[in-house]
Design a protein around this motif. Sequence first.
Motif, short mmCIF file in Angstrom:
data_model
loop_
_atom_site.label_atom_id
_atom_site.label_comp_id
_atom_site.label_asym_id
_atom_site.label_seq_id
_atom_site.Cartn_x
_atom_site.Cartn_y
_atom_site.Cartn_z
N THR A 97 17.69 -9.49 -2.01
CA THR A 97 18.62 -8.82 -2.92
C THR A 97 17.87 -7.93 -3.89
N TYR A 98 16.75 -8.44 -4.44
CA TYR A 98 15.95 -7.65 -5.38
C TYR A 98 15.40 -6.38 -4.70
N LEU A 99 14.83 -6.54 -3.48
CA LEU A 99 14.24 -5.40 -2.79
C LEU A 99 15.28 -4.34 -2.47
N THR A 249 4.88 -0.09 -5.84
CA THR A 249 4.25 -1.30 -5.29
C THR A 249 3.85 -2.25 -6.42
N GLN A 250 3.25 -1.71 -7.46
CA GLN A 250 2.83 -2.53 -8.60
C GLN A 250 4.02 -3.15 -9.31
N ARG A 251 5.09 -2.38 -9.45
CA ARG A 251 6.28 -2.91 -10.12
C ARG A 251 6.92 -4.03 -9.32
N ILE A 252 7.00 -3.85 -8.01
CA ILE A 252 7.56 -4.89 -7.15
C ILE A 252 6.71 -6.15 -7.22
N TYR A 261 3.78 -11.17 -2.37
CA TYR A 261 2.88 -10.05 -2.63
C TYR A 261 3.48 -8.77 -2.06
N SER A 262 3.11 -7.67 -2.68
CA SER A 262 3.47 -6.36 -2.14
C SER A 262 2.19 -5.55 -1.94
#
Length: 417
Positions: A97-99, A249-252, A261-262
């Motif tokens: 849901t977040y992604l 990427t860092q925010r995720i 991890y991203s």
Amino acid sequence: MKVTKNITLNVAWFISKRLAFVKKHAFSGFIIKLATGATALSVAVMIVALSFVNGFQQVISEKVFSFWGHIRVLQDVDDRSSIAEEYPIVRDAGVETYLNRVPEAISVDRYATKSAILKFETGIESVLLKGLDSGYNQARYHGFLQQGNFFSFRQKGYSQQMVISAYTANRLNVQVNDSMLVFFFRPDGSRTARRLVISGIFKTGIEEYDKNFALCDINLIRRLNNWGEDEIGGYEIFIKDYKQTEPITQRIYSDLPQTWYSKSIHEIYPTIFDWLNLQGQLKNILLVIMLVVAAVNLITCLIILVLDRTRMIGVLKALGSKDQTIQRVFLYNTFWIALTGVVIGTVLGLGICWLQQATGFIRLNEEAYFVDKAEVLIKWWQILAVAAGTLFICMLTLIIPTWLVRKINVVKAIQFR
């Protein structure tokens, strides 16, 4: 005062136009043609270099992103190779849901990978199978397909079709609709085999992809690994602007729960993007060199014009013209030369780019450059910047040589032969 200044400017502009179109001496005429040609060549080279590098970077980036997305989201990331199998993770509704709510995200897709050995008659080849689910946007791979079609999904069980690369097909000497044995090794060391049909053959032109990967149904990988229906290898995220990959990427990563991890595709395949960045640096170096060439040629041309018109300078000074007015005459005269060169160079550069788009006459070694022809992407703001920037920089550098006018003595200039 303002009227006098306007008259002075108009006189300088009038004389410069007369000089621009009057018949030149043989030597000065040759120098003017040479300066115009050098300026045109410099502008054309800059336009071609920018357009070719733009196209090259865009095509390679699209190939990398289309195959693997911009960002991967995984669990328990370690120092494994980029072509190693992922550990199984259970689909997390909260994470999904977040992604899907990330504003910059276009799509979030599930995938899994599995090492396999392909066998056809006496040929053997190892690959990493990438499993996709039915919700995956297959259109991303259509540009890579050379033969056949993407494999079809089943409502129950798994698809018995697969898509392999042209490199693998050539190594095994197989074609579309051929069936082959695919061997898998399970975590407990046991071996199993499946017979799969080749539904399509793809080619990305990126050696690391074509040599190592094949595509299949994610349900096949689940069956082989004894995974449940909710287990996957990870998520692929496609975003709107690839230039924002790193900050997103860092925010995720900071928003995900612990153990999640991203990783950006830049981290996974750094060599490809380092190479693309190098092309950009070489482009900038070439732009500087071409600007210097154009400026130096125009400066040389201006000095020769001043020496060629020494007697005219003496007469203008004797008639009361100020040094600034005479300087403007030569500056405007050189402006005509620079403007002509920029226009010719722009037309020539755009002509080469359009010809390449239409015919692809400049071919490349695909194994070395990932594409079989030079790609072109014309950005009009860059074309305008090259034309305006060349004119501005050249006119700026030409101010210094015009100071030669101040050094010319009236009497000696009139007697000059």
